[in-house]
Write a protein that holds these residues in place. Sequence first.
Motif, mmCIF file in Angstrom:
data_model
loop_
_atom_site.group_PDB
_atom_site.id
_atom_site.type_symbol
_atom_site.label_atom_id
_atom_site.label_comp_id
_atom_site.label_asym_id
_atom_site.label_seq_id
_atom_site.Cartn_x
_atom_site.Cartn_y
_atom_site.Cartn_z
ATOM 1 N N ILE A 1 24.303 -5.384 -8.505
ATOM 2 C CA ILE A 1 25.026 -6.680 -7.659
ATOM 3 C C ILE A 1 26.226 -6.878 -8.682
ATOM 4 O O ILE A 1 26.749 -8.138 -8.323
ATOM 5 N N ASP A 2 25.509 -7.833 -9.526
ATOM 6 C CA ASP A 2 26.876 -7.888 -10.881
ATOM 7 C C ASP A 2 28.171 -7.396 -11.454
ATOM 8 O O ASP A 2 28.915 -7.854 -11.966
ATOM 9 N N HIS A 3 27.365 -5.971 -11.665
ATOM 10 C CA HIS A 3 27.596 -5.646 -12.660
ATOM 11 C C HIS A 3 28.664 -3.946 -11.532
ATOM 12 O O HIS A 3 28.320 -2.614 -11.915
ATOM 13 N N PRO A 4 29.145 -3.845 -10.181
ATOM 14 C CA PRO A 4 28.806 -2.867 -9.336
ATOM 15 C C PRO A 4 30.498 -1.640 -9.789
ATOM 16 O O PRO A 4 29.870 -0.406 -9.648
ATOM 17 N N GLY A 5 31.231 -1.962 -11.133
ATOM 18 C CA GLY A 5 32.186 -0.800 -11.352
ATOM 19 C C GLY A 5 31.568 -0.341 -11.643
ATOM 20 O O GLY A 5 32.205 0.764 -11.697
ATOM 21 N N THR A 6 30.420 -0.527 -12.703
ATOM 22 C CA THR A 6 29.777 0.559 -13.429
ATOM 23 C C THR A 6 29.348 1.807 -12.526
ATOM 24 O O THR A 6 28.683 2.917 -13.568
#
Length: 356
Positions: free
Chosen positions: A94-99
């Motif tokens: 939710i908070d780190h979608p890019g990874t």
Amino acid sequence: MTQFLITGAAGFIGYHLASRLLADGHGVCGVDGMTRYYDPALKQARLERLERWPSFHLIRGMVEQPGVIAGAIQRCAPDVIVHLAAQAGVRYSIDHPGTYIDSNLAGSWQVLEAARAAPPRHLLLASTSSVYGANPIAPFAESHGTDEPLSLYAATKKSMEVMAHSYAHLFSIPTTAFRFFTVYGAWGRPDMALFKFVDAILHDRPIDVYGHGRMSRDFTYVDDLVEAIVRLIPVLPTEASRVRTSAATDTLSQHAPFRTVNIAGGKPVPLIEFVRTIENCLGRRATIRMLENQPGDVPLTYADPSLLKALTQYVPATPIDVGVAVFVDWYKSWHGMSAPIYQAELQGQVIGRPQL
């Protein structure tokens, strides 16, 4: 001796699978970026144990980095590729979608491209029960719809399956995608519920139980998972292995050498029962904070393992109290709370391996 390439070899499941294959006399080339998603000391400790085997060597690098997987294949010439490297975790997405885009999509594409250039005998990919979303039909069969994921993590894993099917079709790469269900056991990740609960209870901190304890999970002991993977390795997704009984619906594609398989025991455990099992193993009670579900959580995971059984004559069956007890022993040893008892692994033995 079969030569394996395992991505994510220093990860929780990758470590256990590599240990088993090495103990069985095979060669393993591991690829791992050693990211800092959780304590890298735990990954390093796993890696040090793997490096005691002369037939293991590691290539450090991120799977999404162009050339890393292709270079590993050129160096190791693997017969079989097992792609386990991924960014895990529903809530973290939710908070780190890019990874998740980088690792699970771009990284998986790099694996597929490398397999296209140098096709292995069998390509196996780790997917997840999260692809079933809030499926109202239980138990979850591989033939059920998976087009309504509830988290980006699930969406990237579903997308990996779809990409893999297209590559299997276009380039005749025998590919099996297995869907994991809440894997747990020794050497597990600190972000997993079992690790967090044990750590909190032993240090007199409250534990957060979401869904007010009403959620249920089809917990899979890691050694059972590894046993299932090992049995699936020689089962190529071809017409020769098609299941023709009424006990299971085979997902072998009509257009490609591609199959999806659930790996789980098909015995979901309510979350509150899981907590009570941990308490019994620790000999102390937890202070529980009952909370609402978090975004992306699903109320139930419940596998139909009939296809796995038809293909391998095996279904995970380690009781939850046995698996949790092994984890507790390992956790105490890892943190110096008791004398190390997890020594059999150092000689290539896998604690709790099913007797077949």
